[in-house]
Write a protein that holds these residues in place. Structure first.
Motif, PDB file in Angstrom:
ATOM      1  N   PRO A   1       0.977  -6.799   4.309  1.00  0.00           N
ATOM      2  CA  PRO A   1      -0.120  -7.608   3.757  1.00  0.00           C
ATOM      3  C   PRO A   1       0.311  -9.031   3.428  1.00  0.00           C
ATOM      4  CG  PRO A   1       0.012  -5.458   2.689  1.00  0.00           C
ATOM      5  CD  PRO A   1       1.252  -5.607   3.509  1.00  0.00           C
ATOM      6  N   VAL A   2      -0.633  -9.940   3.559  1.00  0.00           N
ATOM      7  CA  VAL A   2      -0.421 -11.343   3.219  1.00  0.00           C
ATOM      8  C   VAL A   2      -1.482 -11.742   2.194  1.00  0.00           C
ATOM      9  CG1 VAL A   2      -0.406 -13.713   4.083  1.00  0.00           C
ATOM     10  CG2 VAL A   2       0.547 -11.871   5.474  1.00  0.00           C
ATOM     11  N   GLY A   3      -1.064 -12.400   1.118  1.00  0.00           N
ATOM     12  CA  GLY A   3      -1.984 -12.796   0.056  1.00  0.00           C
ATOM     13  C   GLY A   3      -2.799 -14.024   0.405  1.00  0.00           C
ATOM     14  N   ASN A   4      -3.656 -14.430  -0.522  1.00  0.00           N
ATOM     15  CA  ASN A   4      -4.538 -15.587  -0.309  1.00  0.00           C
ATOM     16  C   ASN A   4      -3.771 -16.881  -0.085  1.00  0.00           C
ATOM     17  OD1 ASN A   4      -6.789 -13.947  -0.633  1.00  0.00           O
ATOM     18  ND2 ASN A   4      -6.889 -14.313  -2.842  1.00  0.00           N
ATOM     19  N   THR A   5      -2.563 -16.962  -0.633  1.00  0.00           N
ATOM     20  CA  THR A   5      -1.755 -18.175  -0.480  1.00  0.00           C
ATOM     21  C   THR A   5      -0.955 -18.171   0.811  1.00  0.00           C
ATOM     22  OG1 THR A   5       0.124 -17.187  -1.674  1.00  0.00           O
ATOM     23  CG2 THR A   5      -1.539 -18.346  -2.990  1.00  0.00           C
TER      24      THR A   5
ATOM     25  N   GLN B   1       0.837  -1.184   0.000  1.00  0.00           N
ATOM     26  CA  GLN B   1       0.000   0.000   0.000  1.00  0.00           C
ATOM     27  C   GLN B   1       0.883   1.249   0.000  1.00  0.00           C
ATOM     28  OE1 GLN B   1      -3.317  -0.235  -0.223  1.00  0.00           O
ATOM     29  NE2 GLN B   1      -3.214  -2.464  -0.168  1.00  0.00           N
ATOM     30  N   PRO B   2       0.384   2.380  -0.525  1.00  0.00           N
ATOM     31  CA  PRO B   2       1.179   3.616  -0.483  1.00  0.00           C
ATOM     32  C   PRO B   2       1.666   3.968   0.920  1.00  0.00           C
ATOM     33  CG  PRO B   2      -0.679   3.888  -1.967  1.00  0.00           C
ATOM     34  CD  PRO B   2      -0.859   2.537  -1.318  1.00  0.00           C
ATOM     35  N   ALA B   3       0.869   3.665   1.943  1.00  0.00           N
ATOM     36  CA  ALA B   3       1.289   3.978   3.311  1.00  0.00           C
ATOM     37  C   ALA B   3       2.557   3.223   3.703  1.00  0.00           C
ATOM     38  CB  ALA B   3       0.160   3.648   4.289  1.00  0.00           C
ATOM     39  N   HIS B   4       2.717   1.995   3.203  1.00  0.00           N
ATOM     40  CA  HIS B   4       3.931   1.234   3.493  1.00  0.00           C
ATOM     41  C   HIS B   4       5.147   1.914   2.848  1.00  0.00           C
ATOM     42  CE1 HIS B   4       0.766  -1.817   4.091  1.00  0.00           C
ATOM     43  NE2 HIS B   4       1.603  -2.365   4.946  1.00  0.00           N
ATOM     44  N   ILE B   5       4.970   2.405   1.633  1.00  0.00           N
ATOM     45  CA  ILE B   5       6.069   3.071   0.933  1.00  0.00           C
ATOM     46  C   ILE B   5       6.476   4.346   1.679  1.00  0.00           C
ATOM     47  CG2 ILE B   5       6.850   4.035  -1.266  1.00  0.00           C
ATOM     48  CD1 ILE B   5       6.111   0.994  -1.187  1.00  0.00           C
ATOM     49  N   GLU B   6       5.488   5.114   2.089  1.00  0.00           N
ATOM     50  CA  GLU B   6       5.783   6.353   2.810  1.00  0.00           C
ATOM     51  C   GLU B   6       6.526   6.069   4.114  1.00  0.00           C
ATOM     52  OE1 GLU B   6       1.950   8.121   3.135  1.00  0.00           O
ATOM     53  OE2 GLU B   6       1.783   8.452   0.955  1.00  0.00           O
ATOM     54  N   GLU B   7       6.160   4.980   4.780  1.00  0.00           N
ATOM     55  CA  GLU B   7       6.857   4.611   6.018  1.00  0.00           C
ATOM     56  C   GLU B   7       8.304   4.225   5.730  1.00  0.00           C
ATOM     57  OE1 GLU B   7       7.072   3.863  10.217  1.00  0.00           O
ATOM     58  OE2 GLU B   7       5.542   4.856   9.001  1.00  0.00           O
ATOM     59  N   MET B   8       8.518   3.448   4.666  1.00  0.00           N
ATOM     60  CA  MET B   8       9.884   3.055   4.296  1.00  0.00           C
ATOM     61  C   MET B   8      10.735   4.271   3.933  1.00  0.00           C
ATOM     62  SD  MET B   8       9.334  -0.417   2.057  1.00  0.00           S
ATOM     63  CE  MET B   8       8.548  -1.862   2.759  1.00  0.00           C
ATOM     64  N   LEU B   9      10.107   5.249   3.271  1.00  0.00           N
ATOM     65  CA  LEU B   9      10.842   6.445   2.865  1.00  0.00           C
ATOM     66  C   LEU B   9      11.053   7.422   4.019  1.00  0.00           C
ATOM     67  CD1 LEU B   9       9.262   7.029  -0.660  1.00  0.00           C
ATOM     68  CD2 LEU B   9      11.533   6.142  -0.126  1.00  0.00           C
TER      69      LEU B   9
ATOM     70  N   HIS C   1       8.291  -7.519  -5.337  1.00  0.00           N
ATOM     71  CA  HIS C   1       7.461  -7.499  -6.549  1.00  0.00           C
ATOM     72  C   HIS C   1       6.102  -6.863  -6.274  1.00  0.00           C
ATOM     73  CE1 HIS C   1       6.540  -8.706 -10.649  1.00  0.00           C
ATOM     74  NE2 HIS C   1       5.346  -9.097 -10.217  1.00  0.00           N
ATOM     75  N   SER C   2       5.679  -6.880  -5.013  1.00  0.00           N
ATOM     76  CA  SER C   2       4.415  -6.242  -4.652  1.00  0.00           C
ATOM     77  C   SER C   2       4.457  -4.740  -4.895  1.00  0.00           C
ATOM     78  CB  SER C   2       4.084  -6.523  -3.188  1.00  0.00           C
ATOM     79  OG  SER C   2       4.028  -7.911  -2.937  1.00  0.00           O
ATOM     80  N   LEU C   3       5.664  -4.152  -4.870  1.00  0.00           N
ATOM     81  CA  LEU C   3       5.791  -2.727  -5.203  1.00  0.00           C
ATOM     82  C   LEU C   3       5.307  -2.477  -6.625  1.00  0.00           C
ATOM     83  CD1 LEU C   3       9.381  -1.920  -3.849  1.00  0.00           C
ATOM     84  CD2 LEU C   3       7.204  -1.362  -2.758  1.00  0.00           C
ATOM     85  N   ARG C   4       5.739  -3.318  -7.536  1.00  0.00           N
ATOM     86  CA  ARG C   4       5.343  -3.173  -8.941  1.00  0.00           C
ATOM     87  C   ARG C   4       3.831  -3.322  -9.086  1.00  0.00           C
ATOM     88  NH1 ARG C   4       7.164  -4.057 -14.441  1.00  0.00           N
ATOM     89  NH2 ARG C   4       6.057  -5.721 -15.510  1.00  0.00           N
ATOM     90  N   SER C   5       3.271  -4.322  -8.407  1.00  0.00           N
ATOM     91  CA  SER C   5       1.820  -4.532  -8.460  1.00  0.00           C
ATOM     92  C   SER C   5       1.078  -3.328  -7.897  1.00  0.00           C
ATOM     93  CB  SER C   5       1.453  -5.793  -7.679  1.00  0.00           C
ATOM     94  OG  SER C   5       2.088  -6.923  -8.218  1.00  0.00           O
ATOM     95  N   MET C   6       1.603  -2.767  -6.805  1.00  0.00           N
ATOM     96  CA  MET C   6       0.961  -1.612  -6.185  1.00  0.00           C
ATOM     97  C   MET C   6       1.000  -0.405  -7.118  1.00  0.00           C
ATOM     98  SD  MET C   6       1.700   1.493  -4.554  1.00  0.00           S
ATOM     99  CE  MET C   6       3.431   1.319  -4.111  1.00  0.00           C
ATOM    100  N   VAL C   7       2.160  -0.157  -7.740  1.00  0.00           N
ATOM    101  CA  VAL C   7       2.291   0.984  -8.650  1.00  0.00           C
ATOM    102  C   VAL C   7       1.325   0.832  -9.824  1.00  0.00           C
ATOM    103  CG1 VAL C   7       3.836   2.162 -10.260  1.00  0.00           C
ATOM    104  CG2 VAL C   7       4.666   1.508  -8.001  1.00  0.00           C
ATOM    105  N   LEU C   8       1.268  -0.354 -10.396  1.00  0.00           N
ATOM    106  CA  LEU C   8       0.379  -0.572 -11.540  1.00  0.00           C
ATOM    107  C   LEU C   8      -1.088  -0.451 -11.133  1.00  0.00           C
ATOM    108  CD1 LEU C   8       2.249  -3.466 -13.366  1.00  0.00           C
ATOM    109  CD2 LEU C   8       2.258  -1.029 -13.917  1.00  0.00           C
TER     110      LEU C   8
END
Length: 243
Positions: A151-155, A1-9, A162-169
Motif C-alpha cells: 500500500p501507498v499512502g496519500n503522500t 493489511q493482514p494478508a501482507h503479514i501472512e505472506e511475510m510469515l 511502522h505501518s504494522l503498528r497502525s494495522m494492529v491498532l
C-alpha cells in the motif's frame, strides 16, 4: 493489511531457508534471531520497531504465578518519547507456542544482555536502523514480485514497518474493545478522568490484573502466525544472525 503479514510469515525465514545471507532463499534451515522474531513481536504487541529492537533479555519477564510479559522502559538501548510509553505488555500465547521463551533462555545461556545482540554490533547502524537495513528492506524486496501490492499512502509514501503498528491498532479499533486498554498497550496517553484507571487497577489488583486485562484485548487480534510451525531454537553465531 493482514494478508501482507501472512505472506511475510510464509517466507523462507519461517518455512525453511538457505542459512546465513540466504534467509530469503528456500532451503532447510530455520534460525531464530531478529529476522525471525521482530515481525512476530510487532504484530502481537503493537510495539514500535525501536522498542522491540531495543529489548533487553531482562525485560522479558516470566515468573512463577505471573503472566509472561515484556517491559518497555527508558534504558540504555531505548529512549521513549513520553511517560505513557513506559509500560508492560503481556506476551501473546502464540509467541509462547512458537518458542519465544525458549529463545530467551538460549540467550541467557549465551550470557548476552540484548534480546537481539546482532543489531548492536555495527558502530554506524544500530538497533532498529540495523534491522531495517539487514532484514526489513530485504523482506520488502522479496515481497514486491509476489503479486500483493504494497500500500501507498496519500503522500505517496509506501507502507513501512511502522505501518504494522497502525494495522494492529486498527484491528483493535472496535466498539466491543475497551479503547483505553488499547491505548495502554500501545503506550498512548489516556485523556480525562479515565487516565487514572490503570494506576488504580495496578494498585488494587496488582500487575497481573493489568496484564490479564491487556492480554484479553491482544487475544482479539487475528492469529497472524497460526500457520507457522514451532521450531527448536537454532542460533547462528552472533555476527551471522539476521543476515
Amino acid at each position: 493489511q493482514p494478508a501482507h503479514i501472512e505472506e511475510m510469515l510464509a517466507s523462507p525465514i519461517y518455512v525453511g531457508n538457505g542459512g546465513s545471507k540466504r534467509r530469503l532463499k528456500s532451503g532447510r534451515y530455520i534460525h531464530q534471531d531478529a529476522a525471525y522474531w521482530v515481525l512476530l513481536l510487532a504484530v502481537y504487541t503493537a510495539a514500535t520497531q525501536g522498542e522491540i529492537c531495543g529489548l533487553l533479555v531482562e525485560e522479558v519477564v516470566c515468573e512463577e504465578g505471573g503472566l509472561p510479559h515484556l517491559i518497555f522502559r527508558n534504558k540504555r538501548l531505548r529512549s521513549l518519547k513520553r511517560d505513557a510509553r513506559e509500560r508492560e505488555v503481556p506476551i501473546h500465547p502464540r509467541l509462547i507456542s512458537l518458542g519465544f521463551l525458549d529463545y530467551v533462555e538460549c540467550l541467557k545461556a549465551e550470557g548476552t544482555s540484548e534480546l537481539f545482540p546482532e543489531l548492536w554490533l555495527n558502530d554506524v547502524k544500530r538497533g532498529g536502523d540495523q534491522y531495517r537495513a539487514t532484514v526489513w528492506d530485504k523482506v520488502i524486496d522479496w515481497f514486491r514480485p509476489r503479486g500483493l501490492a504494497i500500500p501507498v499512502g496519500n503522500t505517496g509514501k509506501e507502507a513501512d514497518f511502522h505501518s504494522l503498528r497502525s494495522m494492529v491498532l486498527s484491528q483493535l479499533d472496535r466498539a466491543s474493545i475497551n479503547q483505553n486498554i488499547v491505548k495502554d498497550i500501545a503506550g498512548h496517553a489516556r485523556k480525562g478522568v479515565t487516565a487514572q484507571t490503570y494506576q488504580n487497577l495496578k494498585a488494587s489488583g496488582g500487575l497481573n490484573d493489568v496484564l490479564t486485562e491487556r492480554l484479553s484485548v491482544l487475544q482479539c487480534l487475528p492469529d497472524f502466525a497460526a500457520g507457522v510451525v514451532r521450531q527448536a531454537p537454532r542460533l547462528l553465531p552472533i555476527n551471522l544472525r539476521s543476515r
